[in-house]
Write an enzyme that holds these catalytic residues in place. Structure first.
Site, PDB file in Angstrom:
ATOM      1  N   SER A  23       0.836  -1.213   0.000  1.00 29.83           N
ATOM      2  CA  SER A  23       0.000   0.000   0.000  1.00 29.83           C
ATOM      3  C   SER A  23       0.868   1.260   0.000  1.00 29.83           C
ATOM      4  O   SER A  23       0.609   2.199  -0.749  1.00 29.83           O
ATOM      5  CB  SER A  23      -0.879   0.031   1.249  1.00 29.83           C
ATOM      6  OG  SER A  23      -1.861  -0.958   1.183  1.00 29.83           O
ATOM      7  N   ARG A 122     -14.097  -6.582 -10.604  1.00 25.81           N
ATOM      8  CA  ARG A 122     -14.214  -5.956  -9.270  1.00 25.81           C
ATOM      9  C   ARG A 122     -14.922  -4.603  -9.389  1.00 25.81           C
ATOM     10  O   ARG A 122     -14.817  -3.923 -10.409  1.00 25.81           O
ATOM     11  CB  ARG A 122     -12.808  -5.821  -8.648  1.00 25.81           C
ATOM     12  CG  ARG A 122     -12.229  -7.215  -8.338  1.00 25.81           C
ATOM     13  CD  ARG A 122     -10.860  -7.142  -7.738  1.00 25.81           C
ATOM     14  NE  ARG A 122     -10.867  -6.459  -6.461  1.00 25.81           N
ATOM     15  CZ  ARG A 122      -9.766  -6.103  -5.806  1.00 25.81           C
ATOM     16  NH1 ARG A 122      -8.577  -6.383  -6.338  1.00 25.81           N
ATOM     17  NH2 ARG A 122      -9.839  -5.489  -4.650  1.00 25.81           N
ATOM     18  N   ASP A 314      -6.993  -7.512   4.887  1.00 24.62           N
ATOM     19  CA  ASP A 314      -6.114  -8.373   4.092  1.00 24.62           C
ATOM     20  C   ASP A 314      -5.554  -9.545   4.898  1.00 24.62           C
ATOM     21  O   ASP A 314      -4.980 -10.472   4.329  1.00 24.62           O
ATOM     22  CB  ASP A 314      -4.958  -7.548   3.494  1.00 24.62           C
ATOM     23  CG  ASP A 314      -5.469  -6.565   2.445  1.00 24.62           C
ATOM     24  OD1 ASP A 314      -6.572  -6.770   1.910  1.00 24.62           O
ATOM     25  OD2 ASP A 314      -4.760  -5.578   2.175  1.00 24.62           O
ATOM     26  N   ARG A 345     -13.060 -14.260  -1.481  1.00 25.28           N
ATOM     27  CA  ARG A 345     -12.211 -14.909  -0.465  1.00 25.28           C
ATOM     28  C   ARG A 345     -13.010 -15.747   0.523  1.00 25.28           C
ATOM     29  O   ARG A 345     -12.480 -16.701   1.088  1.00 25.28           O
ATOM     30  CB  ARG A 345     -11.362 -13.857   0.268  1.00 25.28           C
ATOM     31  CG  ARG A 345     -10.261 -13.324  -0.632  1.00 25.28           C
ATOM     32  CD  ARG A 345      -9.329 -12.346   0.045  1.00 25.28           C
ATOM     33  NE  ARG A 345      -8.194 -12.097  -0.843  1.00 25.28           N
ATOM     34  CZ  ARG A 345      -7.376 -11.052  -0.773  1.00 25.28           C
ATOM     35  NH1 ARG A 345      -7.567 -10.139   0.168  1.00 25.28           N
ATOM     36  NH2 ARG A 345      -6.377 -10.921  -1.612  1.00 25.28           N
ATOM     37  N   ARG A 389      -3.249 -14.102  -1.566  1.00 28.77           N
ATOM     38  CA  ARG A 389      -3.395 -14.276  -0.109  1.00 28.77           C
ATOM     39  C   ARG A 389      -4.045 -15.620   0.241  1.00 28.77           C
ATOM     40  O   ARG A 389      -3.773 -16.190   1.295  1.00 28.77           O
ATOM     41  CB  ARG A 389      -4.169 -13.111   0.508  1.00 28.77           C
ATOM     42  CG  ARG A 389      -3.446 -11.789   0.320  1.00 28.77           C
ATOM     43  CD  ARG A 389      -3.801 -10.747   1.340  1.00 28.77           C
ATOM     44  NE  ARG A 389      -3.438  -9.428   0.828  1.00 28.77           N
ATOM     45  CZ  ARG A 389      -2.211  -8.905   0.886  1.00 28.77           C
ATOM     46  NH1 ARG A 389      -1.227  -9.574   1.452  1.00 28.77           N
ATOM     47  NH2 ARG A 389      -1.962  -7.704   0.386  1.00 28.77           N
TER      48      ARG A 389
END
Ligand code: S3P
Length: 430
Positions: A23, A122, A314, A345, A389
């Protein structure tokens, strides 16, 4: 490395440093491009996502030299970007697309920005709406998806309350606010990471925060800076979790970013019984960083919900994947945003944890993973759904499982941590 085999391990030990925060790297690169003079950014993230930001900036006429993890950027000033003849490609990176949408809205030329299949699905309506209110003309596929065609121009300041807690949306508006005449305000009812606010101040723009309102004044002159990026806590968490899980572990993670809007994961783990200690905490360009020491310990488990969620968004895949190893299991609520990340996720975690034998209840806004009583996880074949992730969280869970696991398409870890598996292999004892 299409398939990565993960064998169970006994311990993770020694010392490690994780790549620079993703970030913060995006923000330093963008602001350095808009500043006047040459900036140098050290310990810049090695993530593919951040490389995408650098490539997009290059296409907009910015000279950037990068060597290992040092990036030198010759800023063009706020008004110095040039039109790119080709579409800008953000790859898998939502941050690249949303933050640059803010910058492109202030340019006197048109741009197209697109991304990979995941990013093209997205939601972008959340940045289009406020940027259009500021005066940008943005055309999107089906009204809300990339590719985005952005016709920038003179922007007017707005006062905008974030309907979803999102640091990316907040940052897009603040960056566009640099180009607006007057003061642009963003109100965030729920706190999100504040790296943009800190970085914008470091580069010399005029920004204030009162309570939930952040106000930026347009037209400032940004000045080049020499900066060092702290290690990415969202990458460090995979090593923290491995150390907590594996019986003989003792690990030191150096120079991890400890910005209070990012450390909710440490609070959550400590509440569950994790023996974490922070050493040599210090500040650098407005950010905090320090070393984290961690060793193995049994974890209680618990519930993660409400205002904590955006502050550890996250890290939720890793927390969920710890669930089967905890005493009481882990429950995640109020996290519907997880469904619109690099993958859905919630679905990806439920599917893969079940493949490993976990008991999981999937809900619209989260999941409940039963603890140790449901039995030890078994090695399995994991499908990360192209999500870095998910791949790393399940790889760590697999270290404490019975039998080997295989992660399909494991190369997706390049998105945030290209050396993840080599770093992990170096620290493991089997
Ligand atoms: C990010 C903000 C978060 C986070 C993402 C990076 C950022 O997204 O999930 O990985 O750098 O601003 P949202 O702001 O969309 O929640």
């Amino acid at each position: 490395m299409a398939r990565k085999t993960i064998a169970p391990a006994r311990a993770i030990t020694g010392a490690v440093e994780v790549p620079g925060d993703k970030s913060i790297s995006h923000r330093y690169a963008i602001l350095a491009a808009l500043a006047e003079g040459r900036s140098e950014i050290r310990h810049f993230s090695t993530a593919e996502d951040c490389r995408r930001t650098l490539d997009c900036l290059r296409r907009l006429g910015v000279h950037i030299a990068s060597e290992k993890d040092t990036v030198r950027i010759a800023g063009t000033g706020l008004a110095g970007l040039r039109r790119s003849r080709r579409a800008l490609d953000a790859g898998n990176s939502g941050t690249t697309m949303r933050l640059l949408a803010g910058v492109l809205s202030g340019q006197p030329f048109g741009s197209t920005i697109t991304g990979d299949d995941s990013l093209r699905h997205r939601p972008m309506g959340r940045v289009i709406e406020p940027l259009a209110r500021m005066g940008a003309q943005i055309r999107a596929r089906d009204g809300g998806f990339a590719p985005l065609e952005i016709r920038g121009g003179r922007l007017r300041p707005i006062e905008y309350t974030l309907p979803v807690p999102s640091a990316q949306v907040k940052s897009a508006i603040l960056l566009a606010g640099l180009y607006a005449e007057g003061a642009t305000s963003v109100i965030e009812p729920v706190r999100t990471r504040d790296h943009t606010e800190l970085a914008v101040g470091e580069f010399g723009a005029h920004l204030e925060r009162f309570d939930q309102t952040i106000r930026i004044h347009g037209g400032a002159r940004l000045e080049a800076r020499q900066l060092v990026v702290p290690g990415d806590i969202s990458s460090a968490v995979f090593f923290l979790a491995a150390a907590l899980l594996l019986p003989e572990s003792n690990l030191l993670i150096h120079n991890v970013g400890l910005n209070p809007t990012r450390t909710a994961v440490l609070d959550a783990l400590a509440t569950m019984g994790a023996p974490l200690s922070l050493v040599s905490v210090h500040g650098s360009s407005g950010e905090l960083l320090g070393d984290i020491a961690v060793r193995h310990a049994p974890l209680d488990g618990g519930v993660i919900s409400g205002a904590a969620v955006p502050l550890l968004i996250d890290e939720l895949p890793m927390l969920a994947a710890l669930g089967p190893y905890t005493e009481h299991g882990i429950e995640i609520r109020d996290a519907q945003e997880l469904r619109v990340k690099e993958s859905d996720r919630i679905a990806a975690l439920a599917e893969n944890l079940r493949r490993m034998g976990a008991q999981v209840e999937e809900r619209p806004d989260g999941l409940r993973v039963t603890g140790r009583a449901a039995g030890r996880l078994q090695g399995a074949e994991i499908d990360a759904h192209g999500d870095h992730r998910i791949a790393m969280a399940l790889a760590v869970a697999a270290l404490a499982a019975e039998g080997e696991s295989v992660i399909r398409n494991a190369e997706c870890v390049v998105v945030s941590f290209p050396d993840f598996f080599t770093t992990l292999d170096r620290l493991l004892e089997r």
